[in-house]
Write an enzyme that holds these catalytic residues in place. Structure first.
Site, PDB file in Angstrom:
ATOM      1  N   GLY A 166       0.822  -1.204   0.000  1.00  0.00           N
ATOM      2  CA  GLY A 166       0.000   0.000   0.000  1.00  0.00           C
ATOM      3  C   GLY A 166       0.852   1.248   0.000  1.00  0.00           C
ATOM      4  O   GLY A 166       1.921   1.283  -0.627  1.00  0.00           O
ATOM      5  N   ASN A 167       0.412   2.271   0.724  1.00  0.00           N
ATOM      6  CA  ASN A 167       1.143   3.535   0.714  1.00  0.00           C
ATOM      7  C   ASN A 167       1.975   3.718   1.977  1.00  0.00           C
ATOM      8  O   ASN A 167       1.790   3.011   2.977  1.00  0.00           O
ATOM      9  CB  ASN A 167       0.177   4.715   0.533  1.00  0.00           C
ATOM     10  CG  ASN A 167      -0.838   4.818   1.664  1.00  0.00           C
ATOM     11  OD1 ASN A 167      -0.483   5.032   2.816  1.00  0.00           O
ATOM     12  ND2 ASN A 167      -2.119   4.668   1.336  1.00  0.00           N
ATOM     13  N   VAL A 226       0.155   4.558   5.530  1.00  0.00           N
ATOM     14  CA  VAL A 226      -0.377   3.393   6.236  1.00  0.00           C
ATOM     15  C   VAL A 226       0.765   2.467   6.642  1.00  0.00           C
ATOM     16  O   VAL A 226       0.715   1.824   7.695  1.00  0.00           O
ATOM     17  CB  VAL A 226      -1.409   2.644   5.362  1.00  0.00           C
ATOM     18  CG1 VAL A 226      -1.919   1.391   6.076  1.00  0.00           C
ATOM     19  CG2 VAL A 226      -2.580   3.560   5.020  1.00  0.00           C
ATOM     20  N   GLY A 227       1.816   2.412   5.835  1.00  0.00           N
ATOM     21  CA  GLY A 227       2.973   1.584   6.162  1.00  0.00           C
ATOM     22  C   GLY A 227       3.563   1.936   7.518  1.00  0.00           C
ATOM     23  O   GLY A 227       3.986   1.063   8.286  1.00  0.00           O
ATOM     24  N   CYS A 265       1.843   0.838  -8.717  1.00  0.00           N
ATOM     25  CA  CYS A 265       2.840   1.399  -7.804  1.00  0.00           C
ATOM     26  C   CYS A 265       4.176   1.677  -8.484  1.00  0.00           C
ATOM     27  O   CYS A 265       4.953   2.504  -8.017  1.00  0.00           O
ATOM     28  CB  CYS A 265       3.042   0.477  -6.606  1.00  0.00           C
ATOM     29  SG  CYS A 265       3.590  -1.186  -7.031  1.00  0.00           S
ATOM     30  N   GLU A 303       5.606  -3.166   1.135  1.00  0.00           N
ATOM     31  CA  GLU A 303       5.705  -2.892  -0.299  1.00  0.00           C
ATOM     32  C   GLU A 303       4.922  -1.619  -0.570  1.00  0.00           C
ATOM     33  O   GLU A 303       3.692  -1.638  -0.691  1.00  0.00           O
ATOM     34  CB  GLU A 303       5.149  -4.086  -1.096  1.00  0.00           C
ATOM     35  CG  GLU A 303       5.929  -5.370  -0.902  1.00  0.00           C
ATOM     36  CD  GLU A 303       7.375  -5.272  -1.379  1.00  0.00           C
ATOM     37  OE1 GLU A 303       7.654  -4.419  -2.259  1.00  0.00           O
ATOM     38  OE2 GLU A 303       8.221  -6.012  -0.878  1.00  0.00           O
TER      39      GLU A 303
END
Length: 507
Positions: free
Chosen positions: A188-189, A192-193, A244, A210
Site C-alpha cells: 500500500g502507501n 499506512v505503512g 505502484c 511494499e
C-alpha cells in the site's frame, strides 16, 4: 472474541498441529490454489471488471498469469528452497556439519492492496504457503467485489483453517493489527505503512512493506524517442495509472519536450483509440474519492494532452502535463492515476540531482542508447529497482527481488525471495563429541600460543571439495596432535616443579 481474533486463533491452532510443514502438504495447497485460477477465472475477471473496469484479457495478463507462473515455480523449486543450505566453514569447523535450515515463521498477516487485488495479495500468500506458514489474508475493502469473491473462493480451494480470509475496512484491519503475528506483509502507501510498522513494533513483529512513491523516468535526447514514449505510455496508463511502479513523471531536456508529448499522444491513440472512454482496455479510477484527489492535482499545471473526465463514471482520460514545476501539486505526492507530468532539466547530472533530492522511489526508469548514461543513473541514484529502456516488466521476473528502499518500502519478494522473506533462515552447526584436543585453544588458561592457534583456525575459511576436506582434516589431526603434545609436555613439567617446592618445604 472478535471475528478477527477468531481467525488468528484458528490459524495459530492449525499451525501448531504441524500440518503446514511437510513439503507434500505445501505442494498440495499450492496446486489447489492453482486450480482456482483455472476453474474460477470468470468469477475473478467479473469481479475485477466491476471494481476497476479491467477486461477479462487484461485481468489474466496483469493479475492471474503471473500468479500461475509463481505457483508453478514454487511447486517446481520447493524441495530445493527448503533443503539445508551448506555454508563456507573455517578450519575450526571443518569436520562439522554447518548449514542454514529454512523453517516456517508461524502465522503471517497479509494485507493486500486494491490496484492489483489478486496479484499483490496472492503473491505473498504463495510465499507463505511455500515456506510452511499459516496466513491470515486481508484483501483490500476498496475492491468490494473482488474482496467478496476472494472471501468465497479461497476457503473452497485451500485449507480454510490455515489460511482464513478476513474482510472489512479500517476497523477490521486495526483489530487484526492488535493481534500477535510472526510476520506482517503489507502492500500500500507509506502513510499506512508507518501505522503498520508502529503496530508491529509492539510485538517485535518483522514486517515487509511494499509501498510506492514517485518513480522517475529520464529520457535521453539521443534515444529512440518514438519507442521510448510508446513504452512509457504503456507503463503509465496501464490500469489507468494505478500501478505502484508506473512512471510517475518524465525528466527530459527542453529540446525534446514537444517531441515527447507528440509521441506519447500517438501511443495513447494507438492503445486506446481516439476515445479512451469507450475502449475496453482502458480502466477507471477506483472510486470518487481518488477521482477528486487526482483532479485536484491538475490545478496549477498545463494540460498538453487529454484532461477529459467524468466524475460519475470515475473516468479520467490519459493526460500529459507540460512545463511542470517541481513545486506543482502534481509533484507533491504519488499520482496513482493517468496524469503524466513532464519536467525540463538541463542535463543528466541535473536529473540525477533532482532524483536524489527526493525520497527513494520504488522504481527508476532510464531511456538511453548509451550504456554510460544508464550506468551513471544506476551508480549515482538509489531505488527499489532500476529498469532501462522499458517500464514495469521487471515485476514479472521471478529471479529478481521486488521491493522498495527507504520511503518506498522494506523487504522483497517474488520467487525464492518470497520463500526466504517468509522463512526463518536458521543457523545450524552439528558437532560430534570427538577431537576435544583442538578445543584446548579456547579453554582457559588463555596464552599467546593458544591465541596464535585460534587465529589460524578461525580466520582461515575453506570451501573445498571432498578431497580438499579430507586433506585439511589430516592437517587438523596433526595440529591437534601437536597441541596435545605441547599440553602433555607442560603437564609433565608440573609435578617436578611442585615436588621441588615440597622438598624445600621439608628441608
Amino acid at each position: 472474541m472478535s471475528r478477527e481474533q477468531q481467525a488468528v486463533a484458528l490459524a495459530r491452532k492449525a499451525f501448531e498441529t504441524g500440518r503446514s510443514k511437510p513439503l507434500e502438504y505445501r505442494i498440495y495447497q499450492l496446486k489447489s490454489l492453482q486450480r482456482l485460477f483455472i476453474e474460477r477465472q470468470q468469477d475473478v475477471s467479473d469481479a475485477i471488471k466491476k471494481d476497476l473496469n479491467k477486461s477479462e484479457v487484461g485481468t489474466q495478463l496483469y493479475e492471474t498469469l503471473g500468479l500461475e507462473g509463481e505457483i508453478s515455480l514454487a511447486i517446481r523449486k520447493l524441495k530445493d528452497w527448503a533443503a539445508p543450505r551448506p555454508v563456507e566453514k573455517n578450519l575450526l569447523t571443518i569436520s562439522d556439519t554447518v548449514y542454514i535450515q529454512p523453517e516456517p515463521l508461524g502465522v503471517v498477516l497479509i494485507i493486500g492492496a486494491w490496484n492489483y487485488p489478486w496479484a499483490v495479495t496472492i503473491q505473498p500468500l504463495i510465499g507463505a504457503i511455500a515456506a510452511g506458514n499459516a496466513a491470515v489474508v486481508k484483501p483490500s475493502e476498496v475492491c468490494v467485489h473482488t474482496a467478496k469473491v476472494m472471501e468465497e473462493l479461497l476457503p473452497l480451494y485451500i485449507d480454510k483453517e490455515l489460511y482464513p480470509v478476513v474482510t472489512g475496512g479500517v476497523p477490521e484491519t486495526q483489530e487484526l493489527l492488535r493481534q500477535r503475528f510472526d510476520h506482517i506483509f503489507y502492500t500500500g502507501n507509506s502513510m499506512v505503512g508507518k501505522v503498520i510498522m508502529e503496530a508491529a513494533a509492539k510485538n517485535l513483529t518483522p514486517v515487509t512493506l511494499e509501498l510506492g512513491g514517485k518513480s522517475p523516468c529520464y529520457i535521453d535526447k539521443d534515444c529512440d524517442i518514438t519507442v521510448a514514449c510508446r513504452r512509457v505510455a504503456w507503463g503509465k496508463y496501464t490500469n489507468c495509472g494505478q500501478t505502484c511502479i508506473a512512471p510517475d513523471y518524465i525528466l527530459c531536456e527542453p529540446s525534446i519536450q514537444n517531441r515527447v508529448i507528440e509521441e506519447v499522444k500517438k501511443a495513447i491513440k494507438e492503445f486506446y483509440t481516439d476515445d479512451p472512454k469507450t475502449c475496453p482496455d482502458y480502466g477507471r479510477i477506483i472510486n470518487q474519492r481518488h477521482f477528486k484527489r487526482i483532479m485536484a492535482m491538475l490545478e496549477d499545471s498545463t494540460i498538453a494532452v487529454g484532461g477529459e473526465n467524468d466524475e460519475s463514471d470515475c473516468y479520467i482520460a490519459p493526460t500529459v502535463l507540460q512545463d511542470v514545476k517541481p513545486e506543482a501539486k502534481v509533484m507533491q505526492e504519488e499520482i496513482f492515476g493517468p496524469l503524466l507530468p513532464i519536467l525540463s532539466i538541463g542535463s543528466l547530472d541535473e536529473a540525477i540531482k533532482f532524483v536524489n533530492k527526493r525520497e527513494k522511489p520504488l522504481a527508476l526508469y532510464v531511456f538511453s542508447q548509451d550504456n554510460k548514461v544508464i550506468n551513471k543513473m544506476r551508480d549515482e541514484t538509489s531505488s527499489g529497482g532500476l529498469l532501462a529502456n522499458d517500464c514495469l516488466v521487471h515485476y514479472s521476473v521471478s529471479s529478481l527481488p521486488f521491493g522498495g528502499v527507504g520511503n518506498s518500502g522494506m523487504g522483497c519478494y517474488h520467487g525464492k525471495f518470497s520463500f526466504d522473506q517468509l522463512s526463518h533462515l536458521r543457523a545450524c552447526l552439528i558437532k560430534q563429541l570427538k577431537m576435544e584436543g583442538v578445543n584446548s585453544m579456547r579453554y582457559p588458561p588463555h596464552t599467546a600460543k593458544k591465541l596464535g592457534w585460534a587465529r589460524f583456525f578461525i580466520l582461515k575459511t575453506v570451501d573445498l571439495g571432498w578431497l580438499g576436506r579430507m586433506a585439511l582434516l589430516a592437517i587438523m589431526v596433526v595440529a591437534v596432535a601437536v597441541v596435545l603434545a605441547t599440553k602433555r609436555k607442560d603437564l609433565h613439567s608440573l609435578p617436578l616443579r611442585y615436588s621441588s617446592v615440597s622438598f624445600k618445604q621439608c628441608d
